[in-house]
Design a protein around this motif. Structure first.
Motif, PDB file in Angstrom:
ATOM      1  N   TYR A  85       0.814  -1.212   0.000  1.00 21.20           N
ATOM      2  CA  TYR A  85       0.000   0.000   0.000  1.00 21.20           C
ATOM      3  C   TYR A  85       0.848   1.263   0.000  1.00 21.20           C
ATOM      4  CZ  TYR A  85      -3.485  -3.464   0.580  1.00 21.20           C
ATOM      5  OH  TYR A  85      -4.267  -4.566   0.356  1.00 21.20           O
ATOM      6  N   LEU A  93      -9.301  -1.905   5.813  1.00 21.24           N
ATOM      7  CA  LEU A  93     -10.752  -1.790   5.699  1.00 21.24           C
ATOM      8  C   LEU A  93     -11.449  -3.093   6.083  1.00 21.24           C
ATOM      9  CD1 LEU A  93     -13.079   0.041   4.858  1.00 21.24           C
ATOM     10  CD2 LEU A  93     -12.759  -0.717   2.510  1.00 21.24           C
ATOM     11  N   ASP A 130     -18.747  12.049   2.587  1.00 23.33           N
ATOM     12  CA  ASP A 130     -19.137  10.679   2.247  1.00 23.33           C
ATOM     13  C   ASP A 130     -18.771  10.325   0.816  1.00 23.33           C
ATOM     14  OD1 ASP A 130     -20.992  12.511   1.365  1.00 23.33           O
ATOM     15  OD2 ASP A 130     -22.659  11.103   1.454  1.00 23.33           O
ATOM     16  N   ARG A 131     -18.946  11.266  -0.077  1.00 26.73           N
ATOM     17  CA  ARG A 131     -18.629  11.016  -1.481  1.00 26.73           C
ATOM     18  C   ARG A 131     -17.136  10.728  -1.657  1.00 26.73           C
ATOM     19  NH1 ARG A 131     -18.628   9.269  -5.202  1.00 26.73           N
ATOM     20  NH2 ARG A 131     -19.477   9.546  -7.277  1.00 26.73           N
ATOM     21  N   LEU A 134     -16.414   7.231  -0.261  1.00 27.95           N
ATOM     22  CA  LEU A 134     -16.918   6.209  -1.166  1.00 27.95           C
ATOM     23  C   LEU A 134     -16.017   6.076  -2.385  1.00 27.95           C
ATOM     24  CD1 LEU A 134     -19.211   4.188  -1.545  1.00 27.95           C
ATOM     25  CD2 LEU A 134     -20.383   5.898  -2.943  1.00 27.95           C
ATOM     26  N   ARG A 135     -15.554   7.232  -2.889  1.00 25.56           N
ATOM     27  CA  ARG A 135     -14.678   7.186  -4.056  1.00 25.56           C
ATOM     28  C   ARG A 135     -13.352   6.508  -3.712  1.00 25.56           C
ATOM     29  NH1 ARG A 135     -12.593  12.338  -7.261  1.00 25.56           N
ATOM     30  NH2 ARG A 135     -14.420  13.325  -6.324  1.00 25.56           N
ATOM     31  N   ILE A 137     -12.862   4.292  -1.403  1.00 25.60           N
ATOM     32  CA  ILE A 137     -13.130   2.861  -1.261  1.00 25.60           C
ATOM     33  C   ILE A 137     -13.301   2.206  -2.627  1.00 25.60           C
ATOM     34  CG2 ILE A 137     -14.862   1.189  -0.480  1.00 25.60           C
ATOM     35  CD1 ILE A 137     -15.263   2.914   2.017  1.00 25.60           C
ATOM     36  N   ALA A 138     -13.997   2.901  -3.518  1.00 27.10           N
ATOM     37  CA  ALA A 138     -14.240   2.347  -4.848  1.00 27.10           C
ATOM     38  C   ALA A 138     -12.943   2.216  -5.638  1.00 27.10           C
ATOM     39  CB  ALA A 138     -15.229   3.220  -5.605  1.00 27.10           C
ATOM     40  N   GLU A 139     -12.046   3.192  -5.475  1.00 32.07           N
ATOM     41  CA  GLU A 139     -10.753   3.099  -6.150  1.00 32.07           C
ATOM     42  C   GLU A 139      -9.952   1.939  -5.593  1.00 32.07           C
ATOM     43  OE1 GLU A 139      -9.287   7.018  -5.489  1.00 32.07           O
ATOM     44  OE2 GLU A 139     -10.199   7.816  -7.313  1.00 32.07           O
ATOM     45  N   HIS A 140     -10.047   1.765  -4.297  1.00 33.18           N
ATOM     46  CA  HIS A 140      -9.401   0.636  -3.632  1.00 33.18           C
ATOM     47  C   HIS A 140      -9.933  -0.671  -4.216  1.00 33.18           C
ATOM     48  CE1 HIS A 140      -7.674  -1.675  -0.323  1.00 33.18           C
ATOM     49  NE2 HIS A 140      -8.840  -2.261  -0.187  1.00 33.18           N
ATOM     50  N   GLU A 141     -11.252  -0.738  -4.309  1.00 30.66           N
ATOM     51  CA  GLU A 141     -11.915  -1.922  -4.863  1.00 30.66           C
ATOM     52  C   GLU A 141     -11.459  -2.207  -6.290  1.00 30.66           C
ATOM     53  OE1 GLU A 141     -14.297  -4.103  -4.145  1.00 30.66           O
ATOM     54  OE2 GLU A 141     -15.399  -4.511  -5.988  1.00 30.66           O
ATOM     55  N   ARG A 142     -11.384  -1.161  -7.082  1.00 28.98           N
ATOM     56  CA  ARG A 142     -10.981  -1.331  -8.476  1.00 28.98           C
ATOM     57  C   ARG A 142      -9.541  -1.820  -8.567  1.00 28.98           C
ATOM     58  NH1 ARG A 142     -12.731   3.186 -12.740  1.00 28.98           N
ATOM     59  NH2 ARG A 142     -14.727   2.218 -12.274  1.00 28.98           N
ATOM     60  N   GLU A 144      -7.928  -3.509  -6.250  1.00 30.67           N
ATOM     61  CA  GLU A 144      -7.898  -4.887  -5.772  1.00 30.67           C
ATOM     62  C   GLU A 144      -8.326  -5.847  -6.872  1.00 30.67           C
ATOM     63  OE1 GLU A 144      -7.369  -6.388  -2.495  1.00 30.67           O
ATOM     64  OE2 GLU A 144      -6.272  -4.532  -2.200  1.00 30.67           O
ATOM     65  N   LYS A 145      -9.350  -5.440  -7.591  1.00 32.87           N
ATOM     66  CA  LYS A 145      -9.869  -6.312  -8.636  1.00 32.87           C
ATOM     67  C   LYS A 145      -8.876  -6.457  -9.779  1.00 32.87           C
ATOM     68  CE  LYS A 145     -14.505  -7.632  -9.287  1.00 32.87           C
ATOM     69  NZ  LYS A 145     -15.916  -7.366  -9.409  1.00 32.87           N
ATOM     70  N   LEU A 147      -5.716  -6.250  -9.507  1.00 36.16           N
ATOM     71  CA  LEU A 147      -4.666  -7.131  -9.006  1.00 36.16           C
ATOM     72  C   LEU A 147      -5.100  -8.582  -9.107  1.00 36.16           C
ATOM     73  CD1 LEU A 147      -3.353  -5.259  -5.851  1.00 36.16           C
ATOM     74  CD2 LEU A 147      -2.012  -5.931  -7.843  1.00 36.16           C
TER      75      LEU A 147
ATOM     76  N   LEU B  93     -19.483  -1.894  -6.865  1.00 38.85           N
ATOM     77  CA  LEU B  93     -18.939  -0.822  -6.039  1.00 38.85           C
ATOM     78  C   LEU B  93     -17.831  -0.051  -6.751  1.00 38.85           C
ATOM     79  CD1 LEU B  93     -19.025   0.488  -3.247  1.00 38.85           C
ATOM     80  CD2 LEU B  93     -17.430  -1.238  -2.440  1.00 38.85           C
ATOM     81  N   ALA B  96     -18.085   3.539  -8.460  1.00 38.99           N
ATOM     82  CA  ALA B  96     -18.081   4.815  -7.760  1.00 38.99           C
ATOM     83  C   ALA B  96     -16.720   5.505  -7.818  1.00 38.99           C
ATOM     84  CB  ALA B  96     -18.498   4.621  -6.301  1.00 38.99           C
ATOM     85  N   ALA B  97     -15.711   4.795  -8.321  1.00 41.70           N
ATOM     86  CA  ALA B  97     -14.375   5.384  -8.393  1.00 41.70           C
ATOM     87  C   ALA B  97     -14.378   6.602  -9.304  1.00 41.70           C
ATOM     88  CB  ALA B  97     -13.358   4.353  -8.872  1.00 41.70           C
TER      89      ALA B  97
END
Lengths: 238, 238
Positions: A85, A93, A130-131, A134-135, A137-142, A144-145, A147, B93, B96-97
């Motif tokens: 990271y 998270l 919040d926005r 959320l963004r 987290i969403a970037e994190h999610e993207r 991770e995916k 990867l 999710l 939202a990025a």
DNA sequence: CGTCGCTTTGATAGCCTTCAAGAAATGTGG
DNA sequence: CCACATTTCTTGAAGGCTATCAAAGCGACG
């Protein structure tokens, strides 16, 4: 909360990763409130734990400087590196799932991280943050995916090239030269994270060094032929 | 918003996955408000898109019934399966990025999903649902990470056993028999998601069928020797 | 009943892992 | 500052496993 010392943080206004973090969309006035909510860790040294698996997870973190790795222990004693990271990225998270961290986070060198205390989140909603969260987290999610897609490739060259390509993108987002990658992790950590043996990683990097695609200088990796790397990695349609 | 038709949803109070979703920690009174915020899709048929890569991402989804897969297109034309999503799990999710979906979500059979509209999130914070959402996201994160660790294993048997083991856990969490797995995806999809060839997946499953570890019946997979599977998969320390 | 798609099975080749040893770098004590 | 011990990284050779190419079985559906 965890093993590290927290102090009132240095101020989001001065943070080098401000543009990537929760502070991204906030007004100057709101930044001051955020400063009261978020706590920055004291500078951590190489090998120090940000948190350990099993610790109570009252917060998650955003890397402010340096690089962290997350690890889980396997049943047969050795550790498995689940992620690296860089500044502006979320760590820990997953702990919010059941209030306990399932993995440990360790500084790979001098590093700092900001704790986002879960109990304080409503105050951040009130700021309109919040926005931003959320963004983030969403970037994190993207990430991770991406990867995971990369990891599922079976050829070592594709995996390593894909990893470096993602690292270039993350480095570029930070405003740094994407062809000069900070890689403070050991070959063992890198291999573990990529699901390869360290010999295999070493061989591929040596091959690329000989053919002039990269140049390795201890803890930094210079990309000399970015296109060669990109064409080796998995291509996804636009 | 997307390709599917949304209608006022059927009510969280009656939802079979209520205990896993945003509604988890809410009072009866708050549930009624949530019903006004969340929209359920009309029942979707096999092959229908929940959303497509490139669509505006104004919402993300929670699977209510059935199974969805998410895919990305590779440059050379074929598709890569990035995930399978069961009831109570989050889909989309990552959109939202930047406000656009980077992947497409497709129903693998008759299925429904609830849209959590991002613009409505502040109303959910007001209900005290932030903790539920964070937990849902954290569980998603933990699941994704477990999948990635599993994926980085290079031996096919370990990958497949780990995937089935995770699927058993997810099935058990839904209150169903963990030894009877719903697998509506094709071998091609499964192989793509696991980063293996379909021949290899077929071979491993055949081997396990012959040795009495599993039994396959078209769209369901029955686990006859759970321990054999668990010992084949990667072990993580408690 | 025949076609078409999906799944299973078979044989070969290529790649990664494993085992083993040497080179380079790092750290420590004198 | 140097010598030595330790760790980390690199390189080599053999074996195992998966990918690839190819073909046959099976089921769905018209």
């Amino acid at each position: 909360m965890s093993l590290i010392s927290l102090r009132h943080h240095e101020g989001c206004a001065l943070c080098p990763t401000r543009g990537l973090c929760i502070a991204r969309d906030l007004s100057e006035a709101s930044l001051g409130v955020l400063d009261e909510i978020v706590a920055t860790s004291l500078p951590m040294a190489k090998g120090e734990y940000l948190y350990r698996a099993g610790d109570a997870a009252d917060a998650w973190y955003v890397v402010r400087s340096g690089v962290y790795k997350t690890i889980v222990d396997t049943a047969d004693g050795d550790e498995y590196v689940t992620g690296f990271y860089y500044p502006g990225e979320i760590v820990g998270l997953e702990g919010a799932a059941d209030g306990r961290f399932g993995e440990s986070a360790i500084a790979l060198g001098s590093a700092t991280a900001c704790a986002v205390v879960i109990a304080n989140l409503p105050r951040i909603w009130a700021l309109g943050g919040d926005r931003s969260i959320l963004r983030l987290i969403a970037e994190h999610e993207r990430n991770e995916k991406a990867l995971r897609v990369n990891m599922s490739q079976s050829r070592a060259e594709v995996r390593i090239a894909g990893f470096l390509k993602l690292l270039m993108e993350r480095t570029g987002r930070l405003g740094f030269d994407p062809t000069c990658l900070a890689m403070p992790m050991s070959r063992t950590d890198l291999a573990s994270h990529l699901g390869l043996t360290l010999e295999c990683v070493s061989r591929v990097l040596s091959r690329w060094r000989r053919s002039g695609v990269i140049d390795t200088d201890r803890s930094t990796l210079r990309i000399l032929k970015p296109d060669a790397l990109r064409s080796t990695a998995l291509h996804l349609a636009a």
